[in-house]
Design a protein around this motif. Structure first.
Motif, PDB file in Angstrom:
ATOM      1  N   LEU A   1       0.833  -1.200   0.000  1.00 30.87           N
ATOM      2  CA  LEU A   1       0.000   0.000   0.000  1.00 30.87           C
ATOM      3  C   LEU A   1       0.874   1.260   0.000  1.00 30.87           C
ATOM      4  CD1 LEU A   1      -2.731  -1.052   2.583  1.00 30.87           C
ATOM      5  CD2 LEU A   1      -2.657  -1.436   0.109  1.00 30.87           C
TER       6      LEU A   1
ATOM      7  N   THR B   1       2.402   4.753   0.956  1.00 23.77           N
ATOM      8  CA  THR B   1       2.564   5.364   2.280  1.00 23.77           C
ATOM      9  C   THR B   1       3.075   6.797   2.158  1.00 23.77           C
ATOM     10  OG1 THR B   1       4.798   4.414   2.444  1.00 23.77           O
ATOM     11  CG2 THR B   1       2.993   3.158   3.427  1.00 23.77           C
ATOM     12  N   GLU B   2       2.695   7.474   1.084  1.00 28.73           N
ATOM     13  CA  GLU B   2       3.163   8.835   0.873  1.00 28.73           C
ATOM     14  C   GLU B   2       2.456   9.831   1.798  1.00 28.73           C
ATOM     15  OE1 GLU B   2       1.934  10.789  -2.714  1.00 28.73           O
ATOM     16  OE2 GLU B   2       0.149   9.535  -2.919  1.00 28.73           O
ATOM     17  N   LYS B   3       3.115  10.931   2.073  1.00 32.14           N
ATOM     18  CA  LYS B   3       2.481  12.030   2.796  1.00 32.14           C
ATOM     19  C   LYS B   3       1.624  12.824   1.824  1.00 32.14           C
ATOM     20  CE  LYS B   3       5.947  14.240   4.557  1.00 32.14           C
ATOM     21  NZ  LYS B   3       6.705  15.204   5.406  1.00 32.14           N
TER      22      LYS B   3
ATOM     23  N   TYR C   1      -4.511   5.662  -6.408  1.00 29.28           N
ATOM     24  CA  TYR C   1      -4.952   4.705  -5.396  1.00 29.28           C
ATOM     25  C   TYR C   1      -5.969   3.756  -6.021  1.00 29.28           C
ATOM     26  CZ  TYR C   1      -2.436   7.087  -1.744  1.00 29.28           C
ATOM     27  OH  TYR C   1      -1.422   7.590  -0.970  1.00 29.28           O
TER      28      TYR C   1
ATOM     29  N   THR D   1      -3.079  15.756   9.557  1.00 26.48           N
ATOM     30  CA  THR D   1      -2.931  14.367   9.127  1.00 26.48           C
ATOM     31  C   THR D   1      -4.009  14.028   8.101  1.00 26.48           C
ATOM     32  OG1 THR D   1      -2.145  13.758  11.338  1.00 26.48           O
ATOM     33  CG2 THR D   1      -2.730  11.955   9.858  1.00 26.48           C
TER      34      THR D   1
ATOM     35  N   THR E   1      -5.427  10.680   6.603  1.00 22.78           N
ATOM     36  CA  THR E   1      -5.384   9.236   6.828  1.00 22.78           C
ATOM     37  C   THR E   1      -6.172   8.504   5.741  1.00 22.78           C
ATOM     38  OG1 THR E   1      -5.207   9.547   9.219  1.00 22.78           O
ATOM     39  CG2 THR E   1      -5.903   7.380   8.443  1.00 22.78           C
TER      40      THR E   1
ATOM     41  N   THR F   1      -5.171   1.417   7.616  1.00 27.66           N
ATOM     42  CA  THR F   1      -5.124   2.881   7.599  1.00 27.66           C
ATOM     43  C   THR F   1      -3.674   3.343   7.590  1.00 27.66           C
ATOM     44  OG1 THR F   1      -5.231   2.992  10.019  1.00 27.66           O
ATOM     45  CG2 THR F   1      -7.315   3.129   8.821  1.00 27.66           C
ATOM     46  N   TYR F   2      -3.449   4.470   6.944  1.00 24.67           N
ATOM     47  CA  TYR F   2      -2.108   5.049   6.941  1.00 24.67           C
ATOM     48  C   TYR F   2      -2.227   6.563   6.899  1.00 24.67           C
ATOM     49  CZ  TYR F   2       2.639   6.315   5.879  1.00 24.67           C
ATOM     50  OH  TYR F   2       3.875   6.889   5.951  1.00 24.67           O
TER      51      TYR F   2
ATOM     52  N   THR G   1       0.419  10.179   7.977  1.00 20.52           N
ATOM     53  CA  THR G   1       1.616  10.743   8.594  1.00 20.52           C
ATOM     54  C   THR G   1       1.353  12.190   9.002  1.00 20.52           C
ATOM     55  OG1 THR G   1       3.061   9.374   7.226  1.00 20.52           O
ATOM     56  CG2 THR G   1       4.056  11.302   8.268  1.00 20.52           C
TER      57      THR G   1
END
Length: 251
Positions: A99, A101-103, A126, A210, A212, A234-235, A237
């Motif tokens: 998955l 995981t970019e900001k 996505y 954030t 998410t 969920t992800y 940063t």
């Protein structure tokens, strides 16, 4: 089994109780419950052995995985808890999902003005990701495919003094798999499809913003018709955002 027995039984440094213990253990598979490790039945079944997850082998659940190796005929379900099943394979595949995981990207980046909308977007596309895990050994051939599908991005401005776009703060993926819309020159006077407007300056500090991403996860597998849910993934940063007052002078 034989190598382990010989390394202890033929070592003069080993105490007698250790030699006795490995001898008794070997005897179960050599001359006791099993005869010569069931080599004459090699095509009729499989030995199962307890294997602990090396990432958490000290947990109570892993320590409880201590069954001695045992024989199961082909086509029969092993009569123990925690035997590898399609559902367990699905959970293993879950851990391998690639998955993103970019900001989130922000405009203005890292700094904003009171009441000035900050545009939020994620540049990667996505879409659904799938991983298949398979166990194929002896008479066992099972597999499971775990799939994660992005459903939303939830914005958390880090303060109650903010207006979210949309008002729910939940940005759905676009038809092409992107999330939000990249800011372009001339968009300053428009409300973003995905973003936030801060209503109070941060002074000398910052807000923890954030974004998410939530993924719905499910699996399909051998002998388990239909689609079965797994916990959402969920992800997000946190990012520091400073907000300043817009200063103006009237004359």
């Amino acid at each position: 089994m034989e190598d382990g027995y010989n390394s202890v039984a033929n070592d003069p440094r080993q105490p007698s109780y250790a030699k006795s213990a490995v001898g008794q253990y070997r005897g179960i598979y050599k001359d006791g419950k099993y005869k010569n490790y069931n080599l004459d039945k090699a095509n009729e079944g499989t030995f199962y052995v307890a294997v602990r997850d090396p990432e958490r082998w000290l947990t109570p659940e892993a320590q409880a995985c201590n069954e001695m190796p045992f024989w199961v005929k082909n086509g029969e379900t092993p009569p123990v808890k925690n035997v590898v099943t399609p559902e367990i394979l699905a959970q293993l595949a879950y851990k391998q999902l690639p998955l993103p995981t970019e900001k989130a990207q922000l405009k203005p980046d890292g700094g904003s003005k009171v009441n000035l909308p900050t545009w939020v977007w994620l540049s990667k596309l996505y879409h659904a990701y799938s991983v298949t895990a398979q166990l194929k050994v002896g008479g066992v051939d099972i597999s499971a495919t775990t799939t994660a599908t992005p459903v939303s991005v939830q914005l958390d401005p880090g303060t109650k003094d903010a207006t979210l776009f949309p008002s729910s703060g939940e940005c759905a993926p676009n038809s092409d798999g992107s999330i939000g819309t990249a800011y372009e020159a001339g968009d300053a006077n428009q409300n973003p499809p995905c973003g936030v407007a801060y209503l109070r300056a941060t002074g000398g500090g910052s807000y923890k913003f954030t974004a998410t991403v939530t993924w719905k996860v499910s699996w399909t597998g051998t002998g388990n018709p239909g689609v079965h849910p797994l916990p959402d993934a969920t992800y997000g940063t946190p990012q520091d955002v400073t907000v300043q007052e817009i200063q103006a002078i009237n004359r």
